[in-house]
Design an enzyme around this catalytic site. Structure first.
Site, PDB file in Angstrom:
ATOM      1  N   CYS A   1       0.786  -1.232   0.000  1.00 42.97           N
ATOM      2  CA  CYS A   1       0.000   0.000   0.000  1.00 42.97           C
ATOM      3  C   CYS A   1       0.825   1.294   0.000  1.00 42.97           C
ATOM      4  O   CYS A   1       0.482   2.230  -0.747  1.00 42.97           O
ATOM      5  CB  CYS A   1      -1.027  -0.014   1.129  1.00 42.97           C
ATOM      6  SG  CYS A   1      -0.472  -0.698   2.678  1.00 42.97           S
TER       7      CYS A   1
ATOM      8  N   ASP B   1      -3.025  -8.460  -4.484  1.00 40.41           N
ATOM      9  CA  ASP B   1      -3.179  -7.212  -3.745  1.00 40.41           C
ATOM     10  C   ASP B   1      -3.584  -6.089  -4.697  1.00 40.41           C
ATOM     11  O   ASP B   1      -3.032  -5.973  -5.804  1.00 40.41           O
ATOM     12  CB  ASP B   1      -1.830  -6.890  -3.088  1.00 40.41           C
ATOM     13  CG  ASP B   1      -1.952  -5.896  -1.966  1.00 40.41           C
ATOM     14  OD1 ASP B   1      -3.084  -5.617  -1.550  1.00 40.41           O
ATOM     15  OD2 ASP B   1      -0.911  -5.394  -1.505  1.00 40.41           O
TER      16      ASP B   1
ATOM     17  N   ARG C   1       7.556 -11.200   5.329  1.00 40.93           N
ATOM     18  CA  ARG C   1       7.256 -10.888   6.728  1.00 40.93           C
ATOM     19  C   ARG C   1       8.044 -11.847   7.608  1.00 40.93           C
ATOM     20  O   ARG C   1       8.060 -13.050   7.360  1.00 40.93           O
ATOM     21  CB  ARG C   1       5.751 -10.984   7.009  1.00 40.93           C
ATOM     22  CG  ARG C   1       4.978  -9.900   6.275  1.00 40.93           C
ATOM     23  CD  ARG C   1       3.508  -9.870   6.593  1.00 40.93           C
ATOM     24  NE  ARG C   1       2.833  -8.884   5.758  1.00 40.93           N
ATOM     25  CZ  ARG C   1       1.520  -8.699   5.699  1.00 40.93           C
ATOM     26  NH1 ARG C   1       0.722  -9.457   6.444  1.00 40.93           N
ATOM     27  NH2 ARG C   1       1.004  -7.779   4.914  1.00 40.93           N
TER      28      ARG C   1
ATOM     29  N   HIS D   1      -8.135  -0.845   0.404  1.00 37.14           N
ATOM     30  CA  HIS D   1      -7.235  -1.999   0.306  1.00 37.14           C
ATOM     31  C   HIS D   1      -8.117  -3.227   0.084  1.00 37.14           C
ATOM     32  O   HIS D   1      -9.110  -3.401   0.798  1.00 37.14           O
ATOM     33  CB  HIS D   1      -6.452  -2.210   1.604  1.00 37.14           C
ATOM     34  CG  HIS D   1      -5.701  -1.008   2.085  1.00 37.14           C
ATOM     35  ND1 HIS D   1      -4.335  -0.994   2.236  1.00 37.14           N
ATOM     36  CD2 HIS D   1      -6.122   0.228   2.476  1.00 37.14           C
ATOM     37  CE1 HIS D   1      -3.953   0.178   2.709  1.00 37.14           C
ATOM     38  NE2 HIS D   1      -5.020   0.937   2.860  1.00 37.14           N
TER      39      HIS D   1
ATOM     40  N   LYS E   1     -12.469  -2.331   8.435  1.00 32.91           N
ATOM     41  CA  LYS E   1     -12.307  -3.312   7.367  1.00 32.91           C
ATOM     42  C   LYS E   1     -13.414  -4.355   7.428  1.00 32.91           C
ATOM     43  O   LYS E   1     -14.055  -4.554   8.458  1.00 32.91           O
ATOM     44  CB  LYS E   1     -10.948  -3.998   7.469  1.00 32.91           C
ATOM     45  CG  LYS E   1     -10.712  -4.745   8.779  1.00 32.91           C
ATOM     46  CD  LYS E   1      -9.343  -5.423   8.808  1.00 32.91           C
ATOM     47  CE  LYS E   1      -9.116  -6.147  10.130  1.00 32.91           C
ATOM     48  NZ  LYS E   1      -7.888  -6.952  10.149  1.00 32.91           N
TER      49      LYS E   1
ATOM     50  N   HIS F   1      -5.216  -1.772  -4.689  1.00 33.55           N
ATOM     51  CA  HIS F   1      -5.672  -0.590  -3.962  1.00 33.55           C
ATOM     52  C   HIS F   1      -6.466   0.294  -4.913  1.00 33.55           C
ATOM     53  O   HIS F   1      -6.033   0.568  -6.038  1.00 33.55           O
ATOM     54  CB  HIS F   1      -4.490   0.164  -3.366  1.00 33.55           C
ATOM     55  CG  HIS F   1      -3.747  -0.644  -2.347  1.00 33.55           C
ATOM     56  ND1 HIS F   1      -2.686  -1.465  -2.683  1.00 33.55           N
ATOM     57  CD2 HIS F   1      -3.955  -0.814  -1.013  1.00 33.55           C
ATOM     58  CE1 HIS F   1      -2.264  -2.089  -1.594  1.00 33.55           C
ATOM     59  NE2 HIS F   1      -3.011  -1.715  -0.573  1.00 33.55           N
TER      60      HIS F   1
ATOM     61  N   GLN G   1       0.513 -11.764  -2.965  1.00 35.84           N
ATOM     62  CA  GLN G   1      -0.914 -11.542  -2.770  1.00 35.84           C
ATOM     63  C   GLN G   1      -1.551 -11.055  -4.060  1.00 35.84           C
ATOM     64  O   GLN G   1      -0.878 -10.478  -4.908  1.00 35.84           O
ATOM     65  CB  GLN G   1      -1.152 -10.469  -1.695  1.00 35.84           C
ATOM     66  CG  GLN G   1      -0.867 -10.907  -0.284  1.00 35.84           C
ATOM     67  CD  GLN G   1      -1.199  -9.800   0.701  1.00 35.84           C
ATOM     68  OE1 GLN G   1      -1.017  -8.626   0.417  1.00 35.84           O
ATOM     69  NE2 GLN G   1      -1.687 -10.173   1.866  1.00 35.84           N
TER      70      GLN G   1
END
Length: 782
Positions: A409, A458, A438, A635, A546, A460, A456
């Site tokens: 992000c 992922d 991570r 997100h 979220k 945005h 991911q």
């Protein structure tokens, strides 16, 4: 064929914990363990701290009861979920009394009470004021956790009685509970300790020991647990001076605990120890090594039997076992937590990615790529560093600190701001499959479900406030379609503002309101009435509320996958803005505040608490430019981690992958070596259509070849012989339709390829050759 033989052999030999050579090597090194069950059941005499603890408890508990007895009694009203009003007295009426007044069976199955929709309350603890009362049983998630928490205390009592150990923590977890402890002289728990511990637990259950709650000062707690350095650490670290907290007693055990608990130990009718392992105090490898014992419990033996049956089925579906059997992935010791994707695993990985990319194209997403490593100033700017630093891989480069990115992000925020943006560009949907890292604790790593290196799906979305509801609605549609083709159902939770958050409460309230509206509309749009949502207060991200989506697999196990997070903070942290144009949107204003002037050259540099010069921020935050507004950042992810999602699907399908993502789609089997060339021709045509096709050219019997293909989970077995070769046909067996497992009528090759092409395009899980089975039935009937 060599490939098929390998897979079949792996099926017979596969174990989750590594190859046989490693296992034999470890067994050779391990010293033979004594049979712990051969000694006395309990330590005798018991440790002196147990009686000292009881003496202090009894004195303080008597004082507490006398103080409660002196409090004035007032009439109170208790409102039940159905609206019924019960009348009671403060400090006298208990939830247990209310339950018994309705029916004794209700009381027996009630685990804990919930007051005013928020506070869990012991059944035998008197109510203090008028309230709304709910009686929760084991089927309620909170009821289940209380039941397992009480079971952990029973396990703790058994461990003290058997080992004379120093207990640490004993929480409930998703599938039961555990207790950590330090045994005298650093001894280890052995599997032969399980039966003796369960025997002590049986005694504790039969005694129906009541759970008693006592409030204690920090000073008294330090006295009570003077013998236990781990409890001392927790008390000093977690309890503020001058405050009180609670302990609970059952039998000889007294434990630091917030509670609540079941009324007595007799509620735990079925109890089993599941495993034991070593751990570190507070999860820190620099701390003492401890012993951890896991258990599970139920209100009756029938549920325990069902649970064990469930575990047997889950073990068969374990993705680590399937990954080994089907040669999908493995891990190397030189890179823990980072999967080595084998060719067949990458076929599944790519199939998932290809589907998501197709949806991105149809839904107006733009795929981008961002660097793997950034200066930590990027995460300081975003606010992530304070929350994720311990989970990041940090490196020193050119006297600066850099980190492998744990999320995308902040990079997408920078990408949005790299040039001026217009309202005409919104919504801007940026998708990124970049590699993330991570620093998960080594003890937490578990196959593909918990890794250090992952990707991911992922993305945005940058949009106006008035576009939020429409964007979230499209995400719900995406989710319903994606999970639908995989046969997954899902649950929705709205997670709201946590204790530690960024931004203004008014902004949070507005964000949460937008998501509630979208959730309500989605729930109302479901034709079957199967979609609903629940509130999960206080569990939002630090930057915004979220929607957490848990998918349910075929065993009804919940898995956290998708997420939709509304973020008003990152656009402020990175000073994101877009030109509104002449038509200013409702709720937006044209600010005319200039960026703050930089400090004068002679101004002294700002310093941190250690006296070092503070590093300049990546960006100087500025107010909105005239005629501009802040975007909202959404997100979102559908699969979440591709690694984790692959593990979920492996267990959901038990390794029987649907055709469109299967790494082994067709095995062509010649009935004899004279038909091998035709089998290779068929496979070549299938490969031309981009199907994963293999030929079994081994010298095995036809029956064994077919059986090997079935064990390897090929979706289709094409058998070819003289009739098929002369007429360009194939004899088809479909893995997921038992009616086609026997030899059937030949099928035209070109038409078979066409049907497979359609099946792949549809991403279907149906039999494209139904008339094969029908023709066989007609032949039998004739």
């Amino acid at each position: 064929m060599e490939k098929v033989e390998k897979v079949t052999e792996a099926l017979k030999k596969a174990t989750i914990g590594g190859d046989e050579k490693k296992k034999a090597k470890k067994e050779k090194k391990a010293a033979p363990a004594a049979d712990a069950s051969a000694g006395p059941l309990e330590v005798n005499p018991p440790p002196s701290f147990i009686q000292e603890r009881i003496d202090l408890f009894d004195r303080l508990y008597k004082e507490q009861q006398e103080e409660i007895a002196s409090r004035p009694r007032e009439d109170i009203t208790i409102t039940m979920p159905d609206g019924t009003i019960k009348v009671g007295k403060s400090y006298e009426t208990t939830p247990a009394g209310i339950a018994k007044g309705i029916s004794n069976s209700l009381f027996k199955r009630t685990v804990v009470a919930r007051i005013d929709g928020e506070t869990l309350w012991d059944l035998e603890r008197p109510l203090e004021k008028s309230c709304k009362l709910e009686l929760l049983d084991f089927n309620d998630d909170q009821g289940k956790f209380v039941f397992w928490h009480s079971s952990a205390h029973i396990l703790g009592e058994a461990c003290e009685r058997r080992f004379g150990c120093s207990l640490c923590i004993g929480p409930p977890v998703d599938n039961g509970f555990y207790y950590e402890m330090a045994l005298p002289d650093g001894a280890a728990v052995q599997s032969t300790d399980w039966a003796p511990l369960e025997s002590i637990v049986s005694k504790v259950v039969k005694e129906k020991q009541p759970f008693q709650r006592l409030e204690m000062s920090k000073e008294d707690l330090l006295k009570m647990f003077a013998y236990n350095k781990y409890k001392q650490h927790i008390i000093k670290d977690k309890i503020e001076d001058g405050t009180k907290t609670t302990v609970y007693r059952n039998g000889p055990l007294i434990d630091l605990c917030r509670g609540p608990h079941v009324p007595d130990t007799g509620r735990i009718e079925a109890f089993a120890i599941m495993k034991n392992s070593s751990s570190y105090f507070l999860g820190d490898a620099n701390n003492d090594s401890l012993q951890r014992i896991y258990g599970v419990s139920f209100p009756d033996k029938k549920q325990m039997a069902a649970h064990k049956k469930f575990l047997e089925e889950a073990a068969k579906r374990d993705h680590r076992l399937i990954g080994k059997q089907q040669e999908l992935f493995y891990f190397e010791e030189c890179s823990p937590g980072s999967a080595m994707w084998l060719p067949h695993g990458m076929r599944i990985h790519n199939a998932i990615m290809d589907y998501i990319k197709e949806e991105y194209w149809a839904r107006g997403y733009d795929e981008v790529m961002t660097p793997n490593m950034f200066n930590v100033s990027l995460w300081e700017q975003s606010g992530h560093l304070a929350h994720y630093k311990e989970d990041m891989f940090l490196l020193d480069v050119d006297k600066e600190q850099f980190g492998l990115k744990p999320m995308n992000c902040p990079a997408h925020a920078m990408m949005f701001r790299h040039r001026e943006r217009s309202h005409k560009e919104l919504p801007l949907r940026l998708a990124d499959f970049g590699v993330l890292h991570r620093n998960e604790a080594s003890g937490a790593l578990s196959g593909l479900t918990r890794v250090r290196r992952f990707q991911q799906d992922d993305a945005h979305i940058f949009c106006r406030e008035d576009q939020i509801k429409e964007e979230v609605a499209d995400l719900f549609d995406f989710m319903r379609k994606f999970y639908g083709i995989l046969g997954l159902t899902f649950k929705l939770k709205l997670s709201t503002r946590p204790e530690k958050f960024l931004g203004e409460i008014e902004t949070w309230d507005r964000a949460e309101s937008r998501l509630k509206e979208a959730l309500d509309e989605f729930a109302a749009s479901d034709k079957d009435g199967g979609v609903s949502w629940e509130l999960n207060p206080g569990d939002g991200a630090f930057y915004g509320p979220k929607i957490d989506i848990a998918v349910l697999d075929c065993l009804n196990r919940p898995w956290q996958c998708a997420t939709i997070q509304l973020d008003f903070q990152q656009p402020q942290n990175f000073s994101l803005e877009y030109q509104t144009g002449e038509a200013v949107q409702k709720g937006e204003t044209k600010a005319a505040v200039e960026e703050p002037a930089p400090p004068a050259p002679e101004a002294e540099a700002e310093k941190d608490k250690d006296g070092k010069e503070k590093k300049k921020p990546l960006l100087i935050k500025k107010a909105l430019s005239p005629g501009c507004a802040r975007p909202v950042m959404i997100h979102r992810a559908m699969a979440g981690s591709i690694e984790r999602f692959t593990a979920i699907l492996a267990e959901h399908f038990a390794g029987k992958w649907p055709f469109w993502m299967s790494p082994r789609q067709v095995i062509v089997i010649p009935v004899g070596m004279g038909f091998l060339d035709y089998a290779k021709e068929v496979a070549a045509l299938l490969k031309k259509e981009k199907f994963y096709a293999d030929v079994d050219s081994s010298g095995n019997t036809l029956q064994k070849k077919i059986r090997n293909g079935q064990l390897a989970q090929y979706n289709f077995v094409f058998v070819v012989g003289d009739d098929e070769m002369r007429n360009r046909k194939v004899n088809i067996r479909y893995r997921d339709d038992t009616s086609t497992q026997a030899r059937d009528v030949p099928f035209d090759l070109d038409e078979a390829i066409q049907k497979l092409r359609q099946l792949k395009s549809d991403r279907g899980m149906y039999n494209p050759f139904p008339h094969v089975a029908e023709a066989k039935k007609e032949e039998v009937n004739a």
